[in-house]
Design a protein around this motif. Structure first.
Motif, short mmCIF file in Angstrom:
data_model
loop_
_atom_site.label_atom_id
_atom_site.label_comp_id
_atom_site.label_asym_id
_atom_site.label_seq_id
_atom_site.Cartn_x
_atom_site.Cartn_y
_atom_site.Cartn_z
N LEU A 65 1.75 7.17 -6.74
CA LEU A 65 0.65 8.18 -6.97
C LEU A 65 1.34 9.62 -7.46
O LEU A 65 1.02 10.50 -8.13
N ARG A 66 2.55 9.79 -6.95
CA ARG A 66 3.32 11.03 -7.41
C ARG A 66 3.54 11.17 -8.63
O ARG A 66 3.05 12.36 -9.32
N THR A 71 -6.82 4.59 -5.29
CA THR A 71 -6.00 5.61 -5.70
C THR A 71 -5.84 5.90 -7.01
O THR A 71 -5.67 7.05 -7.39
N THR A 98 -3.89 10.69 -10.66
CA THR A 98 -4.79 9.70 -10.48
C THR A 98 -5.38 9.22 -12.05
O THR A 98 -6.05 8.25 -12.15
N HIS A 112 -7.23 -0.83 -2.58
CA HIS A 112 -6.60 0.17 -2.30
C HIS A 112 -6.01 0.83 -3.72
O HIS A 112 -5.94 2.25 -3.75
N LYS A 170 0.62 -1.12 -0.11
CA LYS A 170 0.11 0.03 0.09
C LYS A 170 0.84 1.22 0.11
O LYS A 170 0.56 2.40 -0.68
N ARG A 171 2.02 1.25 0.68
CA ARG A 171 2.70 2.43 0.72
C ARG A 171 3.46 2.60 -0.61
O ARG A 171 3.43 3.80 -1.20
N ASP A 186 0.80 4.50 -2.77
CA ASP A 186 0.92 5.89 -2.30
C ASP A 186 2.10 6.59 -2.96
O ASP A 186 1.83 7.79 -3.41
#
Length: 224
Positions: free
Chosen positions: A76-77, A111, A81, A107, A69-70, A73
């Protein structure tokens, strides 16, 4: 440096803050969100394949859900999206417990809300073991599984220590399709040389799965 798919300026990300990427991927996943949920191959015995050992990952590991999950995230940078495709690696993410697979995929979809396709590699043996849960994975967002058929001939499959028979390939393929998951087969063309039975075995397997989405064929590498 990470280059977003739009060709925008690279975004600098510290090395310790970069998501892990699968060691290998399909060519058509070049612009997909690449998420490493396993490391290496849980079988890793096929005589024709030493790819994970070659790349320094001889042991198989399932990554913790929080760690994956990390990575999502972090992914996403550069992507924001707008990503529409995603790919899970390394080998056989279907080996994850269904609830873990679903949690990660939920997740992922949260995201990247524009996601249209999620694919992964998968062993036929694992797909068969997970057959009662495949519809759950499909409902969560899994759309296609890439399976290495390699050959439809049982003698060749045994010789190369594939760990699965033609019949099990067919059963697993049907289970995937019945769950609403697309199936993509890979065949090592010429693995059995000019042996007629080997060729007929491959044809039989294809005919038994007429609704497979794709059959990708590779020429036999020298030395096999």
């Amino acid at each position: 440096m990470t280059v977003p798919p739009s060709g925008a300026s690279p975004i600098a990300i510290p090395k310790h803050d970069r998501p892990e990427h699968p060691l290998i991927r399909l060519s058509n996943e070049a612009r997909s969100v690449l998420l490493r949920v396993t490391r290496g191959c849980n079988w890793n015995r096929c005589r024709f394949c030493g790819i994970y050992s070659h790349f320094g990952q001889p042991q198989f590991e399932i990554r913790p859900v929080d760690e994956v999950k990390r990575d999502l995230d972090l992914a996403l940078r550069p992507w924001t999206t707008r990503a529409r495709h995603a790919f899970y690696g390394d080998a056989d993410p279907l080996i994850l417990r269904p609830e873990r697979f679903v949690e990660i995929t939920q997740h992922l979809c949260a995201t990247f809300p524009n996601l249209e396709r999620l694919t992964c590699y998968g062993r036929a043996a694992t797909a068969w073991v997970r057959r009662k849960h495949l519809s759950e994975l499909a409902a969560a967002g899994l759309t296609r599984v890439h399976v290495g058929l390699e050959s439809g001939d049982d003698k060749l499959l045994a010789f190369h220590d594939k760990g699965v028979t033609q019949a099990r390939h067919i059963e697993a393929g049907r289970a995937l399709r019945e769950a609403g998951i697309e199936l993509s087969h890979y065949v090592l063309l010429g693995m059995g040389g000019a042996d007629r039975e080997a060729v007929l075995g491959e044809i039989d397997a294809f005919l038994a799965l007429p609704d497979a989405e794709k059959e990708r064929v590779y020429a036999k590498p020298s030395g096999i």
